[in-house]
Structure formats: structure tokens, C-alpha cells
Design a protein around this motif. Structure first.
Motif, PDB file in Angstrom:
ATOM      1  N   GLN A 165      19.689  22.415  59.732  1.00 16.03           N
ATOM      2  CA  GLN A 165      20.811  22.152  60.170  1.00 16.03           C
ATOM      3  C   GLN A 165      21.411  20.916  59.377  1.00 16.03           C
ATOM      4  OE1 GLN A 165      21.310  22.236  64.332  1.00 16.03           O
ATOM      5  NE2 GLN A 165      22.331  20.445  64.622  1.00 16.03           N
ATOM      6  N   GLU A 166      20.418  19.928  59.023  1.00 18.12           N
ATOM      7  CA  GLU A 166      21.100  18.706  58.479  1.00 18.12           C
ATOM      8  C   GLU A 166      21.953  19.078  57.196  1.00 18.12           C
ATOM      9  OE1 GLU A 166      17.700  16.222  57.531  1.00 18.12           O
ATOM     10  OE2 GLU A 166      18.663  15.064  56.175  1.00 18.12           O
ATOM     11  N   CYS A 167      21.681  20.080  56.430  1.00 19.11           N
ATOM     12  CA  CYS A 167      22.303  20.458  55.334  1.00 19.11           C
ATOM     13  C   CYS A 167      23.435  21.691  55.561  1.00 19.11           C
ATOM     14  CB  CYS A 167      21.376  20.722  54.007  1.00 19.11           C
ATOM     15  SG  CYS A 167      20.363  19.453  53.579  1.00 19.11           S
ATOM     16  N   HIS A 168      23.096  22.584  56.318  1.00 18.32           N
ATOM     17  CA  HIS A 168      23.801  23.692  56.580  1.00 18.32           C
ATOM     18  C   HIS A 168      24.630  23.790  57.706  1.00 18.32           C
ATOM     19  CE1 HIS A 168      22.199  25.994  53.076  1.00 18.32           C
ATOM     20  NE2 HIS A 168      21.098  25.519  53.312  1.00 18.32           N
ATOM     21  N   GLY A 169      24.645  22.690  58.540  1.00 15.50           N
ATOM     22  CA  GLY A 169      25.352  22.460  59.671  1.00 15.50           C
ATOM     23  C   GLY A 169      25.116  22.948  60.967  1.00 15.50           C
ATOM     24  N   GLU A 184      27.994  25.950  58.836  1.00 12.26           N
ATOM     25  CA  GLU A 184      29.234  25.966  57.817  1.00 12.26           C
ATOM     26  C   GLU A 184      28.963  25.493  56.661  1.00 12.26           C
ATOM     27  OE1 GLU A 184      28.299  23.956  60.437  1.00 12.26           O
ATOM     28  OE2 GLU A 184      28.965  21.995  60.156  1.00 12.26           O
ATOM     29  N   GLY A 185      27.977  24.945  56.455  1.00 10.24           N
ATOM     30  CA  GLY A 185      27.637  24.349  55.030  1.00 10.24           C
ATOM     31  C   GLY A 185      28.454  23.302  54.702  1.00 10.24           C
ATOM     32  N   VAL A 186      28.515  23.052  53.300  1.00 12.02           N
ATOM     33  CA  VAL A 186      29.257  21.878  52.810  1.00 12.02           C
ATOM     34  C   VAL A 186      29.637  22.650  51.353  1.00 12.02           C
ATOM     35  CG1 VAL A 186      29.433  19.525  51.820  1.00 12.02           C
ATOM     36  CG2 VAL A 186      28.006  20.005  53.424  1.00 12.02           C
ATOM     37  N   VAL A 227      28.790  18.311  58.304  1.00 11.52           N
ATOM     38  CA  VAL A 227      27.599  17.727  57.534  1.00 11.52           C
ATOM     39  C   VAL A 227      28.405  16.887  56.514  1.00 11.52           C
ATOM     40  CG1 VAL A 227      25.807  17.874  56.074  1.00 11.52           C
ATOM     41  CG2 VAL A 227      26.304  19.703  57.630  1.00 11.52           C
ATOM     42  N   VAL A 256      27.635  14.659  53.242  1.00 15.69           N
ATOM     43  CA  VAL A 256      26.699  14.529  52.112  1.00 15.69           C
ATOM     44  C   VAL A 256      26.695  13.118  51.273  1.00 15.69           C
ATOM     45  CG1 VAL A 256      25.607  15.761  50.037  1.00 15.69           C
ATOM     46  CG2 VAL A 256      26.557  17.077  51.934  1.00 15.69           C
ATOM     47  N   GLU A 297      19.772  12.205  48.077  1.00 17.78           N
ATOM     48  CA  GLU A 297      20.094  13.353  48.880  1.00 17.78           C
ATOM     49  C   GLU A 297      20.045  14.522  47.770  1.00 17.78           C
ATOM     50  OE1 GLU A 297      21.419  13.657  51.639  1.00 17.78           O
ATOM     51  OE2 GLU A 297      22.244  15.922  51.761  1.00 17.78           O
ATOM     52  N   LYS A 312      16.120  15.939  47.790  1.00 16.68           N
ATOM     53  CA  LYS A 312      15.537  16.286  48.850  1.00 16.68           C
ATOM     54  C   LYS A 312      14.482  17.285  48.767  1.00 16.68           C
ATOM     55  CE  LYS A 312      18.485  15.811  52.792  1.00 16.68           C
ATOM     56  NZ  LYS A 312      19.678  16.384  53.518  1.00 16.68           N
TER      57      LYS A 312
END
Lengths: 434, 241
Positions: free
Chosen positions: A338-342, A346-348, B26, B28, B34, B37
Motif C-alpha cells: 500500500q505504501e507505494c501502490h496506494g 491507484e499507484g503513482v 501516495v 513519493v 525512495e 527501497k
């Protein structure tokens, strides 16, 4: 000269028609060539210009990718390609007289590229994708040859290929060719414009996209329509269909988005991973914007022709035990993904790909998603994305059943709807390069 | 005009809502931390033993050493598939930046391990570590890895602050043909092959119980003949990049 020869053996009436079609063919070939944007530099000799074009086309065909061992000398071969027919060891194609192709001439090279025959007439195994390269024009083939001959000669003997019985019985190869090999350069589609034809020429020919993006039968031949996707032979990755809108068919994508993905390895919605990341890194990022655009135009048109496929594996979660499994998967997702992909997948955009409504996540084969979780990976470093963010490998942290739970959760959340994954699927997805 | 005001109000109302959804998404950080990781999940602040392998600390190791290892993993000279897959499509430039990032981290070292050593083991280990064995042309560990065994900039790693398991595994790999395949001269391979098992064992235990402190030595600390003997590590890789 060749055209004159043909005319002399034809009857007069036929000769006129033949002459006309030859001129037409020449014009069309010139049109294909015209899209080349390797700038003609008047300071360079004809040979140097040919070599410059050849260097570019060699990138397009990614000859170096296979003809270089890992960490080895460029173009000196020795890379081992494992297939279900045995291990093919790629040959040295530097101009070394003894161990390379220094003693070859243009005609020998053409015979290999166009007809799949070695200098001595031996039939080549289609691990060398002459089934695709046969579509390359003579001019382009000559340019590639001129470039290869200009490379520094590397003296390197490579071990012989280790082809299993009965595939090492050469007469079988000639039967195979009769069945599956259609020799002939790319014929432009009159109904389409120049850009589309250039794209088709590159995708079908030098780009040899179909070498991976196809289902192969037991004899290793591409089955049915081209570019419809399949498990890559000898590599534990699934090359998605480039025609189906359920996989990587690009009918609903913009040309710009496709071009960005092919050039930089990443776009708002997608990222090139596994063998495709290698192709972007080694080959596609070096193509001219015009050629990438042409490929995108062609690929988009492939997707537009196949919009009526249905998802055969529609799946809905109904029972309590399945819901419990997905809940466990959700907990793992929250902890690790979740920290990266939300929280909603939804991702970034342009950094971490979205998982919600991502066709490479929900397509029939879960292989690539499982491999991404197991091995992680970085998109290729490209001029457009020189310092990529990466996906950690979780093989070291999660057990097979946990990977299965989290992948199942991802494939069935936020509107995603795809088959569940088992620990056995995860076990099968291990091993292999990339 | 009324329409304009309505639109303006609409904007003012909509903006905080848009902001609220943004804070949920999120963010970044544009940092190396980062970007790496994928590395730090295994190579964390401390050494970490995973289920299948041991992941050594990489923070604070000499930049050139880390860069060489990244290239070796990527190009198949040092074989560990998870590393090979991660690094497959990364440029030299980016790997250098990653090496620089990790070498610049100054994290505290883990405490030394508690292992019982017999007095004769200590004697044997200290003899080999600080004096080597001239009769067998075995150099002292300290001759290359620094007087304080904390490494020599920029290419030679320190030997302290590593676990016994890891040191033993590395010496074992060197002995069985080399951590680095096909590299000649392969000085560590030559050395490891000459060590008897009781010697390897003593050195491994002894190194693991020493407290790690201090920084890598400058490259001038290296004796010329040893620099020559291991030139593939000390000179060629460094000069080429």
C-alpha cells in the motif's frame, strides 16, 4: 540488373506488367526507406552512411541482445538461449575471419536473414528469428551487414548448441520450414498510410515482436494470428497479446502514451518489466521518435481491430472462505504494497504503476504479476527515465501461500475481477531469467 | 457575470475537496532512499538473515567496492539471481549513483557476536590476520583490508561488522572457484584455497567477535605488491570506470 533478367525471361506482354510491378515495388521500398530519419551527412562516404544506417537498424533488431553473452564482448555471441528444444548458443557475428562472420559477403548475410540459411547452405534453427527478419528489405539487410563488418573483430569460439533429440535431426527442420516459414519481404498495405506501413514493417520485421508475443505450438511455431500473446519460450514470462483489449492491445491508448512507454519504459498507466524492460533498454529507447510513433500507430491499429474478445475467466467471489482469503490478502497488501501502490491500488503515475484497472494485473495469466511480486525489478534506465524507482523483491519475505493471497487480493479489488492464484501457481512462477 | 461568480464559487468549493483526495494518495519523495527501497527491503540498517540467504549490510562500504559488486552481479561475474534480476536493465551511471548513496550512509555497526574461541584459535587467527604466512605466500588480511580491517578506499571492503555466517559463506565461495567467476588474477580465490579448514574457521570466528569501529583507510595504505597481485580489483575496474 535483376529486374532486366526477369524481363528477358518473361513474355513481352507479361514483361510490361512485371516491369510496372517492379517499379511499384521499388517505389514502395523507397517509401519504407524514406521514413528513415538517420540523417544523410554529405561529409560521410556512401559506405559510412550505410554503416550509420546499419548501426541504427542493428539497434532496432536488437542483434546485440542475443549475440552477446552476459558481461561478454559485444556481438561475439556465446549467449545461451534455453528452449524446449534444447539450448541454443548464439554465434559470434563480429568480422573475425576464423570465429565470426569475417569471411561472409553481403549475399551470405542476406541468405541467413532472409532465407534462414547459413553460408554453407545449412538450414538455421528459427531460434534465430528469420521467420520475422525475412520481411526486412535488401537495402536494410545490406546496411546491417555493412555495420557488422565495421565492428572490431573479436576472436571468440563459442560452444556448440545442445539441441535435444529428435530436434537435432536436421531433415525435420526442412519439414518445419515447409509448414511454418513464409519467405518474403514486407509488402506494404496499399490501404494504409506510410506511417502505418513503416510501423508494421518494424514490428513484423526487424523488431521481431512476434518472437515473444505469440503462442507457440509443440514444434515451436507461432500459432494462428500473430501478436496474440503467449508464454515466452524458455523464459518464465507471459508476453501479453498486442491485439486483445483484455491484455496489452492498445486500441484505447493514445499514440503518445504508447510511444512514451516504448521509449522510456514507463507511462502513466504502465511499466515495462521482465524481458520487455530489457527490450526497451537495449533497443527501443534508441529508436527515432518517428519510428517509435510509427510502431505505436501500427500497434494501436492492431488493438482497434479486436475489440470484441470476451473475458473467458469472469470470476466472482461468493463464498465465505474465499472472502476470508481475500481479507488475509488485503492485510498483506496493507503491510507491504500500500505504501507505494496506494490504498485503492491507484499507484503513482509514472513512478509506481496503478494496480486497479490494470490489464496486466487482471489478464488471464497471473504469471507476470506473481513474478513481479517474487522478484521485484526496476524499469530500464532510459534517457527519459534515467533514475527509476524500483519494486522490491518479496520472495525473501513472503511465503508462496502469502504471495498467492496478496496477488489474489490485487486481482479482485477496486473493480478488478480475475481468477484466484494458488501457492502452486506461485511455485511454478519461480526460476528463469529476467 | 453571475455565471462567472458561480464558477468561481464552484472552484473554491471544489479545491479543498481536491486537496483532501490528494492527501490520501501516495506521495513519493524525490530521494535516493525512495529509489532504493528495492535494495533496503533486504539490505536494511543492519545485517539481516532471510529465510534463504543472508543479506549483508551495504551502508558505509567503500563506493568503488559497491559499484564493482553491482556491475559484477548485473553482468553475471558474481552470481546471485535475485540481484541479477533487479539490476538487469540498469545503467552504469545509475549504479554508480546507488553505490555512492550507500557508501555515504553512516549507520552504527551491529555489536560483535558472542562466540567462544579457544586461546589457540585466537593465536592462529591473529597470526594469519596480521602477519599472514610468508612461507605459503599468504598475505596478512590487514595488508589489503587495512590496519583496522575496516577496508581501504575505494575498492576493498572492511572485514568487521559482518556475521560469521556471511564471512564463512564468502570464504567458502572463494575456495570453490571464486565469488567472481572467470576473473584473473583472482587473488581472494587463491588465498582461500590455501587456507586449511581450521584456519578458515578460526579467522571467521575471530573476525565476527571484533567490534567494528573507524573508517576505511585511504588507498595509499595499500602495499604496491599487493595492489599488483589483486590488480583486477584494485586497478582495472577502478580505472575503467
Amino acid at each position: 540488373m535483376k529486374y532486366l533478367f526477369f524481363i528477358s525471361i518473361a513474355s513481352r506482354q507479361k514483361a510490361g506488367a512485371l516491369f510496372f510491378s517492379c517499379i511499384l515495388l521499388m517505389l514502395l521500398t523507397m517509401r519504407l526507406m524514406a521514413a528513415d530519419t538517420v540523417i544523410e551527412n554529405p561529409d560521410l562516404s556512401v559506405l559510412e552512411q550505410q554503416q550509420t544506417l546499419g548501426a541504427y537498424l542493428t539497434r532496432v533488431g536488437n542483434c546485440m541482445g542475443c549475440h552477446t553473452a552476459k558481461g561478454g564482448q559485444e556481438f561475439a555471441g556465446g549467449r545461451r538461449l534455453s528452449t524446449s528444444f534444447g539450448i541454443f548458443v548464439t554465434p559470434n557475428i563480429t568480422p573475425d575471419e576464423e570465429t565470426g562472420i569475417g569471411h561472409w559477403n553481403q549475399e551470405d548475410f542476406w541468405q541467413a536473414l532472409h532465407s534462414g540459411k547459413s553460408r554453407d547452405g545449412r538450414l538455421l534453427y528459427p531460434a534465430f528469428p528469420y521467420t520475422e527478419y525475412t520481411k526486412v528489405t535488401r537495402q536494410d539487410a545490406n546496411a546491417i551487414f555493412a555495420y557488422l563488418q565495421s565492428l572490431p573483430a573479436v576472436s571468440q569460439f563459442n560452444p556448440p548448441s545442445e539441441i535435444h533429440f529428435p530436434y537435432n535431426f536436421k531433415p525435420l527442420l526442412s519439414i518445419w520450414r515447409t509448414l511454418y516459414f513464409k519467405e518474403g519481404i514486407y509488402e506494404p498495405d496499399e490501404g494504409k498510410d506510410e506511417e502505418w506501413n513503416r510501423g508494421a514493417y518494424l514490428v513484423q520485421g526487424l523488431g521481431h515482436c512476434n518472437a515473444c508475443h505469440t503462442t507457440r505450438n509443440l514444434l515451436g511455431a507461432s500459432e494462428g494470428d500473430t501478436l496474440t500473446g503467449g508464454q515466452i519460450m524458455g523464459v518464465n514470462w507471459y508476453a501479453p497479446s498486442l491485439t486483445s483489449h483484455l491484455e496489452a492491445g492498445a486500441g484505447d491508448r493514445t499514440i503518445e502514451e504508447l510511444a512514451e512507454l516504448l521509449t522510456t519504459g514507463i507511462s502513466e498507466r504502465a511499466v515495462a518489466s521482465g524481458p520487455m524492460a530489457t527490450i526497451v533498454g537495449q533497443s527501443l529507447q534508441h529508436l527515432t521518435p518517428e519510428d517509435i510513433r510509427a510502431m505505436a500507430v501500427y500497434l494501436k491499429s492492431l488493438g482497434e481491430n479486436h475489440t470484441n474478445d470476451s473475458n473467458g475467466t469472469s470470476f466472482s467471489v461468493t463464498t465465505g472462505s474465499l472472502l476470508k482469503q481475500l481479507k488475509q490478502g488485503g492485510q498483506l497488501y496493507e503491510q507491504y504494497c500500500q505504501e507505494c501502490h496506494g490504498a485503492t491500488g491507484e499507484g503513482v503515475p509514472g513512478i509506481y504503476p496503478p494496480l486497479a484497472n490494470n490489464r496486466s494485473v487482471v489478464m488471464d495469466s497471473p504469471l507476470n504479476t506473481i513474478r513481479s511480486v517474487l522478484n521485484g525489478g526496476y524499469p530500464p534506465t532510459t534517457a527519459g527515465n534515467p533514475r527509476p524507482y524500483g519494486m522490491p523483491p518479496f520472495q525473501q519475505i513472503l511465503r508462496d501461500n502469502e504471495v498467492a493471497l496478496v496477488v489474489s487480493y490485487i486481482r479482485n479489488s477496486w473493480g478488478n475481477n480475475a481468477g484466484l492464484v494458488t501457492a502452486i501457481d506461485v511455485g511454478r512462477s519461480k526460476g528463469g531469467d529476467h | 457575470m453571475n455565471h462567472f461568480i458561480l464558477i468561481l464559487i464552484g472552484f473554491l468549493v471544489a479545491t479543498p475537496i481536491a486537496n483532501a483526495t490528494e492527501t490520501d494518495s501516495v506521495t513519493v519523495p524525490n530521494t535516493m532512499a525512495e529509489r532504493v527501497k528495492a535494495c533496503t527491503i533486504c539490505h536494511g540498517d543492519e545485517d539481516r538473515a532471510g529465510r534463504d540467504a543472508y543479506y549483508p549490510r551495504i551502508a558505509g562500504k567503500p563506493q568503488g567496492y559497491l559499484f564493482n559488486q553491482l556491475l559484477n552481479f548485473r553482468d553475471g561475474r558474481r552470481y546471485y539471481q535475485p540481484m541479477a534480476i533487479l539490476l538487469e536493465n540498469m545503467s552504469d551511471e545509475y549504479l554508480l549513483e546507488i553505490a555512492h548513496y550507500f557508501s555515504s550512509l553512516k549507520l552504527p555497526y551491529p555489536p560483535p557476536e558472542h562466540i567462544n574461541l579457544q586461546p589457540e584459535e585466537i593465536k592462529l587467527a591473529e597470526q594469519l590476520v596480521f602477519s599472514g604466512d610468508p612461507e605459503r605466500e599468504l598475505p596478512a588480511c590487514s595488508a589489503c583490508h587495512g590496519d583496522n580491517l575496516m577496508g581501504v578506499e575505494p575498492f576493498i571492503p572492511g572485514l568487521l561488522g559482518l556475521s560469521r555466517v556471511y564471512i564463512a559463506a564468502q570464504l567458502g565461495s572463494w575456495r570453490n572457484g571464486g565469488v567472481m567467476r572467470g576473473q584473473t588474477p583472482d587473488c581472494m580465490s587463491e588465498i582461500a584455497k590455501q587456507l586449511a579448514s581450521d584456519e578458515t574457521n578460526a579467522i571467521t570466528k575471530w573476525l565476527a567477535v571484533q567490534p567494528a569501529s573507524g573508517n576505511p583507510n585511504p588507498v595509499t595504505a595499500l602495499a604496491p605488491e599487493l595492489a599488483h597481485r589483486c590488480h583486477s580489483i584494485v586497478q582495472e575496474n577502478g580505472a575503467a570506470k
